[in-house]
Write a protein that holds these residues in place. Sequence first.
Motif, short mmCIF file in Angstrom:
data_model
loop_
_atom_site.label_atom_id
_atom_site.label_comp_id
_atom_site.label_asym_id
_atom_site.label_seq_id
_atom_site.Cartn_x
_atom_site.Cartn_y
_atom_site.Cartn_z
N VAL A 269 -15.22 7.46 -0.47
CA VAL A 269 -14.51 8.68 -0.12
C VAL A 269 -13.05 8.29 -0.03
O VAL A 269 -12.70 7.36 0.71
CB VAL A 269 -15.01 9.27 1.22
CG1 VAL A 269 -14.19 10.47 1.62
CG2 VAL A 269 -16.50 9.60 1.13
N LEU A 270 -12.20 8.95 -0.80
CA LEU A 270 -10.79 8.56 -0.88
C LEU A 270 -10.04 8.72 0.43
O LEU A 270 -10.28 9.67 1.18
CB LEU A 270 -10.09 9.38 -1.97
CG LEU A 270 -10.54 9.07 -3.39
CD1 LEU A 270 -9.96 10.08 -4.36
CD2 LEU A 270 -10.15 7.66 -3.79
N LEU A 271 -9.10 7.81 0.66
CA LEU A 271 -8.18 7.93 1.79
C LEU A 271 -7.01 8.79 1.35
O LEU A 271 -6.52 8.66 0.22
CB LEU A 271 -7.66 6.55 2.21
CG LEU A 271 -8.71 5.55 2.68
CD1 LEU A 271 -8.03 4.23 3.05
CD2 LEU A 271 -9.48 6.08 3.86
N SER A 272 -6.54 9.65 2.25
CA SER A 272 -5.43 10.54 1.93
C SER A 272 -4.72 10.92 3.22
O SER A 272 -5.37 11.10 4.26
CB SER A 272 -6.00 11.80 1.26
OG SER A 272 -4.98 12.65 0.84
N PHE B 271 -0.82 15.03 6.07
CA PHE B 271 0.33 15.87 5.80
C PHE B 271 1.02 15.40 4.54
O PHE B 271 0.82 14.28 4.09
CB PHE B 271 1.32 15.82 6.98
CG PHE B 271 0.72 16.27 8.28
CD1 PHE B 271 0.63 17.63 8.58
CD2 PHE B 271 0.24 15.35 9.19
CE1 PHE B 271 0.07 18.05 9.77
CE2 PHE B 271 -0.32 15.77 10.40
CZ PHE B 271 -0.41 17.12 10.68
N ASP B 272 1.88 16.26 3.97
CA ASP B 272 2.66 15.87 2.80
C ASP B 272 3.61 14.74 3.17
O ASP B 272 4.28 14.81 4.21
CB ASP B 272 3.46 17.05 2.26
CG ASP B 272 2.61 18.05 1.51
OD1 ASP B 272 1.52 17.66 1.03
OD2 ASP B 272 3.02 19.21 1.39
N VAL B 273 3.63 13.72 2.35
CA VAL B 273 4.56 12.60 2.51
C VAL B 273 5.16 12.31 1.14
O VAL B 273 4.56 12.63 0.11
CB VAL B 273 3.86 11.35 3.09
CG1 VAL B 273 3.38 11.60 4.51
CG2 VAL B 273 2.69 10.91 2.23
N PRO B 274 6.36 11.71 1.10
CA PRO B 274 6.96 11.43 -0.20
C PRO B 274 6.12 10.44 -1.02
O PRO B 274 5.60 9.45 -0.48
CB PRO B 274 8.31 10.80 0.17
CG PRO B 274 8.56 11.18 1.58
CD PRO B 274 7.22 11.35 2.22
N LEU B 275 6.01 10.71 -2.32
CA LEU B 275 5.29 9.80 -3.21
C LEU B 275 5.99 8.44 -3.18
O LEU B 275 7.22 8.36 -3.18
CB LEU B 275 5.27 10.34 -4.64
CG LEU B 275 4.51 11.64 -4.84
CD1 LEU B 275 4.51 12.01 -6.32
CD2 LEU B 275 3.09 11.55 -4.31
N GLY B 276 5.20 7.39 -3.14
CA GLY B 276 5.73 6.04 -3.10
C GLY B 276 5.94 5.52 -1.70
O GLY B 276 6.28 4.35 -1.52
N ILE C 74 0.86 -1.18 0.00
CA ILE C 74 0.00 0.00 0.00
C ILE C 74 0.90 1.23 0.00
O ILE C 74 1.71 1.41 0.90
CB ILE C 74 -0.94 0.00 1.23
CG1 ILE C 74 -1.81 -1.27 1.22
CG2 ILE C 74 -1.81 1.26 1.24
CD1 ILE C 74 -2.63 -1.47 2.48
N ARG C 75 0.73 2.07 -1.03
CA ARG C 75 1.61 3.23 -1.23
C ARG C 75 0.81 4.51 -1.39
O ARG C 75 -0.36 4.50 -1.73
CB ARG C 75 2.45 3.05 -2.49
CG ARG C 75 3.26 1.79 -2.57
CD ARG C 75 4.53 1.89 -1.75
NE ARG C 75 5.31 0.67 -1.87
CZ ARG C 75 6.60 0.66 -2.14
NH1 ARG C 75 7.28 1.78 -2.32
NH2 ARG C 75 7.25 -0.50 -2.20
N VAL C 76 1.50 5.63 -1.18
CA VAL C 76 0.90 6.94 -1.41
C VAL C 76 1.29 7.42 -2.81
O VAL C 76 2.41 7.18 -3.28
CB VAL C 76 1.34 7.96 -0.32
CG1 VAL C 76 2.82 8.22 -0.37
CG2 VAL C 76 0.55 9.25 -0.43
N GLY C 77 0.32 8.02 -3.49
CA GLY C 77 0.56 8.54 -4.82
C GLY C 77 -0.20 9.84 -5.05
O GLY C 77 -1.00 10.26 -4.21
N LYS D 261 -4.51 15.45 -6.32
CA LYS D 261 -4.92 14.86 -5.04
C LYS D 261 -3.99 13.72 -4.65
O LYS D 261 -3.61 12.89 -5.46
CB LYS D 261 -6.35 14.36 -5.13
CG LYS D 261 -6.87 13.80 -3.81
CD LYS D 261 -8.37 13.85 -3.76
CE LYS D 261 -8.90 13.38 -2.42
NZ LYS D 261 -8.44 14.19 -1.29
N THR D 262 -3.61 13.69 -3.37
CA THR D 262 -2.82 12.61 -2.83
C THR D 262 -3.76 11.48 -2.43
O THR D 262 -4.76 11.71 -1.75
CB THR D 262 -2.00 13.08 -1.60
OG1 THR D 262 -1.21 14.19 -2.00
CG2 THR D 262 -1.11 11.99 -1.07
#
Length: 113
Positions: free
Chosen positions: A98-101, A104-109, A15-18, A65-66
């Motif tokens: 409803v999207l999860l996000s 705070f800003d976090v590095p992509l990936g 599971i990653r942030v993008g 959107k993150t």
Amino acid sequence: MSDPITFDDFAKVDIRVGRVTHAEPYPEARKPAIKLWVDFGPEIGTRKSSAQLTKHYTPETLIGKTVIGVVNFPPRQIGKFMSEALILGMPDDEDQPVLLSPDFDVPLGGRLY
């Protein structure tokens, strides 16, 4: 409630942030959907996804959107579109996603742990 799993089972899910870089309507889908292109950082790159998000989002509001997504499921054909990631959300009181996000800003990936 689902059957219990072990931590090792959970650790297999990547599971990653993008960040959504491109989005467009997907009128050919059986249920209203939006095509997404999500940048998961330099290790993963950009992945495509089809998501039924039309109640709360438009393609224009999704750009930048993150989001959080599973990146290690095999690709899945959704109509004429190949989905390469599962973007995660929670149902509202009408069972619409409803999207999860992250807050705070976090590095992509960045990987969920």
